[in-house]
Design a protein around this motif. Structure first.
Motif, PDB file in Angstrom:
ATOM      1  N   VAL A 184       0.839  -1.202   0.000  1.00 39.97           N
ATOM      2  CA  VAL A 184       0.000   0.000   0.000  1.00 39.97           C
ATOM      3  C   VAL A 184       0.872   1.249   0.000  1.00 39.97           C
ATOM      4  O   VAL A 184       0.639   2.202  -0.754  1.00 39.97           O
ATOM      5  CB  VAL A 184      -0.941   0.011   1.225  1.00 39.97           C
ATOM      6  CG1 VAL A 184      -1.637   1.367   1.350  1.00 39.97           C
ATOM      7  CG2 VAL A 184      -1.990  -1.097   1.110  1.00 39.97           C
ATOM      8  N   HIS A 185       1.913   1.241   0.824  1.00 34.13           N
ATOM      9  CA  HIS A 185       2.778   2.423   0.932  1.00 34.13           C
ATOM     10  C   HIS A 185       3.668   2.593  -0.297  1.00 34.13           C
ATOM     11  O   HIS A 185       3.666   3.658  -0.932  1.00 34.13           O
ATOM     12  CB  HIS A 185       3.650   2.318   2.180  1.00 34.13           C
ATOM     13  CG  HIS A 185       4.629   3.450   2.319  1.00 34.13           C
ATOM     14  ND1 HIS A 185       4.251   4.708   2.762  1.00 34.13           N
ATOM     15  CD2 HIS A 185       5.955   3.534   2.032  1.00 34.13           C
ATOM     16  CE1 HIS A 185       5.316   5.510   2.747  1.00 34.13           C
ATOM     17  NE2 HIS A 185       6.356   4.811   2.320  1.00 34.13           N
ATOM     18  N   TYR A 186       4.413   1.548  -0.651  1.00 36.35           N
ATOM     19  CA  TYR A 186       5.464   1.703  -1.660  1.00 36.35           C
ATOM     20  C   TYR A 186       4.950   1.691  -3.093  1.00 36.35           C
ATOM     21  O   TYR A 186       5.669   2.085  -4.014  1.00 36.35           O
ATOM     22  CB  TYR A 186       6.532   0.627  -1.478  1.00 36.35           C
ATOM     23  CG  TYR A 186       7.406   0.881  -0.272  1.00 36.35           C
ATOM     24  CD1 TYR A 186       8.295   1.947  -0.259  1.00 36.35           C
ATOM     25  CD2 TYR A 186       7.319   0.080   0.863  1.00 36.35           C
ATOM     26  CE1 TYR A 186       9.086   2.206   0.854  1.00 36.35           C
ATOM     27  CE2 TYR A 186       8.103   0.324   1.978  1.00 36.35           C
ATOM     28  CZ  TYR A 186       8.987   1.392   1.961  1.00 36.35           C
ATOM     29  OH  TYR A 186       9.770   1.649   3.061  1.00 36.35           O
ATOM     30  N   GLN A 187       3.698   1.263  -3.322  1.00 36.04           N
ATOM     31  CA  GLN A 187       3.168   1.294  -4.681  1.00 36.04           C
ATOM     32  C   GLN A 187       2.318   2.534  -4.937  1.00 36.04           C
ATOM     33  O   GLN A 187       1.787   2.704  -6.031  1.00 36.04           O
ATOM     34  CB  GLN A 187       2.340   0.033  -4.964  1.00 36.04           C
ATOM     35  CG  GLN A 187       3.073  -1.270  -4.722  1.00 36.04           C
ATOM     36  CD  GLN A 187       4.397  -1.355  -5.442  1.00 36.04           C
ATOM     37  OE1 GLN A 187       4.533  -0.855  -6.553  1.00 36.04           O
ATOM     38  NE2 GLN A 187       5.387  -1.985  -4.819  1.00 36.04           N
ATOM     39  N   GLY A 188       2.187   3.388  -3.944  1.00 38.28           N
ATOM     40  CA  GLY A 188       1.386   4.598  -4.102  1.00 38.28           C
ATOM     41  C   GLY A 188       2.223   5.847  -4.252  1.00 38.28           C
ATOM     42  O   GLY A 188       3.456   5.797  -4.322  1.00 38.28           O
ATOM     43  N   LYS A 189       1.566   6.983  -4.285  1.00 39.68           N
ATOM     44  CA  LYS A 189       2.260   8.245  -4.568  1.00 39.68           C
ATOM     45  C   LYS A 189       3.019   8.789  -3.354  1.00 39.68           C
ATOM     46  O   LYS A 189       3.737   9.778  -3.473  1.00 39.68           O
ATOM     47  CB  LYS A 189       1.279   9.289  -5.097  1.00 39.68           C
ATOM     48  CG  LYS A 189       0.198   9.725  -4.116  1.00 39.68           C
ATOM     49  CD  LYS A 189      -0.733  10.721  -4.796  1.00 39.68           C
ATOM     50  CE  LYS A 189      -1.803  11.236  -3.832  1.00 39.68           C
ATOM     51  NZ  LYS A 189      -2.732  12.173  -4.503  1.00 39.68           N
ATOM     52  N   PHE A 190       2.864   8.141  -2.186  1.00 36.25           N
ATOM     53  CA  PHE A 190       3.607   8.585  -1.002  1.00 36.25           C
ATOM     54  C   PHE A 190       4.817   7.693  -0.721  1.00 36.25           C
ATOM     55  O   PHE A 190       5.365   7.696   0.380  1.00 36.25           O
ATOM     56  CB  PHE A 190       2.679   8.600   0.225  1.00 36.25           C
ATOM     57  CG  PHE A 190       1.418   9.383   0.013  1.00 36.25           C
ATOM     58  CD1 PHE A 190       1.457  10.773  -0.116  1.00 36.25           C
ATOM     59  CD2 PHE A 190       0.194   8.750  -0.089  1.00 36.25           C
ATOM     60  CE1 PHE A 190       0.300  11.496  -0.325  1.00 36.25           C
ATOM     61  CE2 PHE A 190      -0.971   9.468  -0.299  1.00 36.25           C
ATOM     62  CZ  PHE A 190      -0.921  10.850  -0.426  1.00 36.25           C
ATOM     63  N   ALA A 191       5.230   6.932  -1.724  1.00 39.08           N
ATOM     64  CA  ALA A 191       6.296   5.946  -1.531  1.00 39.08           C
ATOM     65  C   ALA A 191       7.619   6.573  -1.103  1.00 39.08           C
ATOM     66  O   ALA A 191       8.427   5.930  -0.426  1.00 39.08           O
ATOM     67  CB  ALA A 191       6.497   5.141  -2.818  1.00 39.08           C
ATOM     68  N   ALA A 192       7.871   7.822  -1.503  1.00 32.13           N
ATOM     69  CA  ALA A 192       9.140   8.463  -1.146  1.00 32.13           C
ATOM     70  C   ALA A 192       9.182   8.876   0.323  1.00 32.13           C
ATOM     71  O   ALA A 192      10.257   9.141   0.876  1.00 32.13           O
ATOM     72  CB  ALA A 192       9.371   9.686  -2.030  1.00 32.13           C
ATOM     73  N   ALA A 193       8.028   8.931   0.981  1.00 29.28           N
ATOM     74  CA  ALA A 193       7.958   9.307   2.398  1.00 29.28           C
ATOM     75  C   ALA A 193       8.260   8.074   3.261  1.00 29.28           C
ATOM     76  O   ALA A 193       8.296   6.945   2.772  1.00 29.28           O
ATOM     77  CB  ALA A 193       6.575   9.865   2.712  1.00 29.28           C
TER      78      ALA A 193
END
Length: 440
Positions: A184-193
């Motif tokens: 959920v985290h790394y495949q979305g647009k917030f992955a750099a956070a």
């Protein structure tokens, strides 16, 4: 200048050859990946779309033929081009039998390389693709599965990955809840956070609040300086609260306030700090039962479960088992044996018959052990006894204890070739007791 659509993987332990080939391919506008070992090449193949493999044959540890064999089995439509400084008739014949498209001998000219690459790619484009089994989607990290049950999980991930809705992941122990949270985290647009996991069950209750919310210098004995908590560290990204069911009621009350107010107050401070964090919580506990027993707050549950993902147990997605076995065979085959291992069909059938109460974690442990114990491939003898003699019975079947015992004894006898001494040893009873049970 626009790149050609093809991605080419170059594998050679000679850095000069790697750079030479890569330079030429870039000049012809191809995108390239490069690897100095077969292990590195396999990782690239698993994670990337590759349209042509260019590989040397003579490499340390695992040679190019092992890579060709692996590609032929796992990526049958991927064209292969060999470049070698040690040509032989034997190698040439072996390469042709392995389905190699082109064969170049070092040193080769730029024109020879271009011609070989063009021919290999042209033949691949013209070749009709064989129908393949459904495969998992590409973009979900370590998640493996193409079953209907897992596709439902992936659909939910698709819907939530680009927003910060609070997410609750349920499922039995060992099903891969953290893998889903990471996807959920790394495949979305917030992955750099940041992605900050916290095991609420692995931290003593007295320390969990400090771990989650941070503290100020002097807040308690040993607090010698200010320290950020997990929520502040995850600013802009995701905090993953694993085993949330183990958090105390006091911690639950503070978590509820964090979710409501979007702010945290470090221990020893009266000044709240605003946070912008997506919260993902997970547990294998039955929260509904905990709510009835008043050990988990109902209002916190509703705050956490804005979106819920339930991960099915392995026994409910058994069509994914061969894919998972392949993944672990590749991982531990390279780690322990420096080569790729297969599993014999009979051994795979044993794995399919088992109910896997420990889910994927148990399967990984079994495959890891089998890789260590096996010689050339995983056979039935390399598997633990409790798998070999497991009773094949539908999950919802109810039967008498006597009938269960009768079926199990027959199964053990079949497995031992009707050797009553061996069967009694496995059953941990005497031969006399076995004879009596057989009479019954």
């Amino acid at each position: 200048m626009q790149l050609n659509k093809e991605n080419i993987l170059i594998v050679d332990d000679d850095l000069h050859i790697l750079e030479l080939i890569q330079r030429h391919l870039h000049r012809w506008n191809y995108h390239t990946y490069r690897a100095v070992s077969v292990k590195e090449a396999v990782n690239i193949l698993r994670d990337s779309q590759v349209d042509l493999l260019i590989t040397d044959l003579k490499m340390p540890q695992i040679d190019g033929f092992e890579l060709i064999k692996f590609v032929s089995e796992h990526y049958p439509d991927l064209p292969k081009l060999i470049v070698t400084g040690f040509p032989s008739v034997q190698d040439s014949l072996k390469a042709i039998k392995s389905g190699v498209a082109e064969y170049l001998t070092k040193p080769f000219t730029r024109d020879e390389l271009e011609e070989a690459v063009t021919k290999a790619l042209s033949a691949s484009r013209a070749k009709p693709k064989k129908p393949t089994q459904p495969v998992q989607r590409d973009a979900y990290g370590e998640i493996i599965g193409s079953s209907e049950e897992m596709n439902e999980v992936l659909e939910v991930i698709d819907r939530v990955k680009d927003n910060k809705a609070t997410l609750y992941i349920s499922g039995e122990s060992g099903t891969g809840k953290e893998l889903v949270a990471r996807a959920v985290h790394y495949q979305g647009k917030f992955a750099a956070a940041p992605f900050v996991p916290v095991n609420c069950g692995g931290i003593p209750e007295t320390l969990l609040e400090a771990e989650l919310f941070g503290y100020k210098k002097g807040a308690f004995t040993g607090a010698e300086k200010d320290r950020k908590g997990a929520f502040q560290s995850a600013q802009g990204g995701t905090i993953f609260l694993d085993e949330i069911g183990n958090a105390s009621l006091a911690v639950q009350a503070r978590l509820l306030r964090v979710l409501q107010e979007k702010e945290v107050t470090p221990l020893g401070s009266h000044k709240p700090e605003k946070i912008d964090v997506r919260v993902i919580a997970a547990t294998n506990n039955d929260l509904a039962e905990m709510i009835r027993k008043e050990t988990f707050r109902e209002d916190l549950y509703y705050r956490l479960s804005v979106v819920e993902i339930h991960i099915p147990s392995l026994r409910k997605r058994m069509t994914d088992l061969p894919l998972l076995v392949d993944k672990f065979l590749l991982k531990y085959g390279l780690e322990y044996k420096d080569r790729y291992l297969k599993i014999e069909p009979e051994a795979l059938e044993v794995l399919k018959r088992y109910s896997w109460p420990g889910n994927i974690r148990e399967l990984e442990n079994v495959v890891q052990r089998a890789v260590i114990m096996c010689d050339k491939s995983i056979q039935v003898k390399d598997l633990p006894d409790h798998l070999k003699y497991a009773i094949d019975m539908p999950e919802d079947t109810l039967t008498s204890l006597a009938e269960m015992e009768h079926k199990y004894i027959k199964k053990v006898l079949r497995a031992t070739g009707n050797n009553k001494t061996k069967a009694a040893e496995i059953l941990q009873i005497t031969r006399k007791t076995l004879r009596e049970k057989l009479k019954d």
